[in-house]
Design a protein around this motif. Structure first.
Motif, PDB file in Angstrom:
ATOM      1  N   TRP A  82     -17.825  36.478 -22.859  1.00  0.00           N
ATOM      2  CA  TRP A  82     -18.897  36.025 -22.014  1.00  0.00           C
ATOM      3  C   TRP A  82     -20.197  36.603 -22.693  1.00  0.00           C
ATOM      4  O   TRP A  82     -21.175  36.270 -22.499  1.00  0.00           O
ATOM      5  N   ASP A  83     -20.001  37.866 -23.220  1.00  0.00           N
ATOM      6  CA  ASP A  83     -21.401  38.741 -23.822  1.00  0.00           C
ATOM      7  C   ASP A  83     -21.655  37.809 -24.843  1.00  0.00           C
ATOM      8  O   ASP A  83     -23.052  37.733 -25.128  1.00  0.00           O
ATOM      9  N   ALA A 105     -23.815  35.061 -23.483  1.00  0.00           N
ATOM     10  CA  ALA A 105     -24.743  35.570 -22.849  1.00  0.00           C
ATOM     11  C   ALA A 105     -25.857  35.743 -23.868  1.00  0.00           C
ATOM     12  O   ALA A 105     -27.138  35.305 -23.757  1.00  0.00           O
ATOM     13  N   GLN A 112     -29.469  34.352 -14.602  1.00  0.00           N
ATOM     14  CA  GLN A 112     -29.596  35.570 -14.821  1.00  0.00           C
ATOM     15  C   GLN A 112     -28.100  36.163 -14.873  1.00  0.00           C
ATOM     16  O   GLN A 112     -27.819  36.937 -15.621  1.00  0.00           O
ATOM     17  N   ASN A 113     -27.124  35.437 -14.112  1.00  0.00           N
ATOM     18  CA  ASN A 113     -25.797  35.713 -14.071  1.00  0.00           C
ATOM     19  C   ASN A 113     -25.046  35.409 -15.479  1.00  0.00           C
ATOM     20  O   ASN A 113     -24.435  36.035 -15.894  1.00  0.00           O
ATOM     21  N   SER A 156     -26.012  37.774 -18.003  1.00  0.00           N
ATOM     22  CA  SER A 156     -25.483  39.175 -17.787  1.00  0.00           C
ATOM     23  C   SER A 156     -24.336  39.440 -18.679  1.00  0.00           C
ATOM     24  O   SER A 156     -24.162  40.627 -18.789  1.00  0.00           O
ATOM     25  N   GLY A 157     -23.597  38.386 -19.131  1.00  0.00           N
ATOM     26  CA  GLY A 157     -22.187  38.747 -19.711  1.00  0.00           C
ATOM     27  C   GLY A 157     -21.096  38.995 -19.130  1.00  0.00           C
ATOM     28  O   GLY A 157     -20.226  39.433 -19.641  1.00  0.00           O
ATOM     29  N   ASP A 158     -21.298  39.167 -17.780  1.00  0.00           N
ATOM     30  CA  ASP A 158     -20.234  39.657 -16.924  1.00  0.00           C
ATOM     31  C   ASP A 158     -18.970  38.445 -16.907  1.00  0.00           C
ATOM     32  O   ASP A 158     -19.359  37.555 -17.098  1.00  0.00           O
ATOM     33  N   GLU A 159     -18.017  39.103 -17.012  1.00  0.00           N
ATOM     34  CA  GLU A 159     -16.675  38.254 -17.274  1.00  0.00           C
ATOM     35  C   GLU A 159     -16.626  37.300 -15.886  1.00  0.00           C
ATOM     36  O   GLU A 159     -16.844  37.822 -14.867  1.00  0.00           O
ATOM     37  N   LYS A 160     -16.180  36.015 -16.001  1.00  0.00           N
ATOM     38  CA  LYS A 160     -16.154  35.050 -14.925  1.00  0.00           C
ATOM     39  C   LYS A 160     -14.677  34.770 -14.879  1.00  0.00           C
ATOM     40  O   LYS A 160     -14.004  34.386 -16.084  1.00  0.00           O
ATOM     41  N   LYS A 161     -14.381  34.314 -13.606  1.00  0.00           N
ATOM     42  CA  LYS A 161     -12.766  33.768 -13.695  1.00  0.00           C
ATOM     43  C   LYS A 161     -12.752  32.338 -14.167  1.00  0.00           C
ATOM     44  O   LYS A 161     -11.595  31.756 -14.677  1.00  0.00           O
TER      45      LYS A 161
END
Length: 160
Positions: free
Chosen positions: A5-6, A9, A38-39, A42-47
């Motif tokens: 995810w990074d 991003a 933005q989400n 963010s690079g936050d891991e997603k399901k």
């Protein structure tokens, strides 16, 4: 298989900046909310894969499936000129036009042939339309092996 995810991003942010877009500008171009951009950045891991990813790909000028390719460790494929591609369909054999329309675009490559003719080979790599990220990763790895064989003049194929 894990998704990077990074990496996605960074790729989205770099492509957005290269186009001179703000997050708001990308959101407007893609028809999504700024918070969605933005989400994504963010690079936050997603399901699960965001349903808005195809809209972001299109707004960035990426071919369909490019986001999944980046998540799997690959690179996005830029769409150079959709108009030129549309103009060519009347000049290509029907079986080629149909094959180009079927499935998920995974990659394209233009290979210069090693002679003085200036000839080039154009390769379009397609996958299953509803491929999972794992299937896409396997297809991209198979394409990498095939591309290496093409570049080596088929020596790898003969040896294998």
């Amino acid at each position: 298989m894990s998704r990077d995810w990074d990496r996605l991003a960074r790729a989205v942010e770099e492509a957005r900046n290269a186009k001179g877009l703000t997050q708001v500008g990308l959101a407007e171009a893609a028809g999504i909310s700024e918070s969605t951009v933005q989400n994504l950045e963010s690079g936050d891991e997603k399901k699960r894969i965001p349903s808005t990813l195809p809209k972001v790909e299109q707004a960035l000028g990426w071919a369909p499936g490019s986001g999944l390719a980046v998540l799997a460790g690959g690179e996005p494929t830029a769409i150079d000129s959709p108009v030129a591609a549309d103009d060519m369909t009347g000049k290509l054999p029907l079986r080629i036009v149909q094959a180009l329309g079927d499935g998920l675009l995974l990659d394209t490559k233009i290979l210069d042939l090693e002679d003085d003719s200036g000839a080039r080979m154009i390769v379009v790599v397609k996958g299953k339309q509803n491929a999972t990220p794992e299937e896409i990763q396997r297809a991209l790895l198979a394409w990498e092996r095939t591309e290496a064989q093409l570049r080596s003049g088929g020596d790898a194929a003969a040896a294998g």
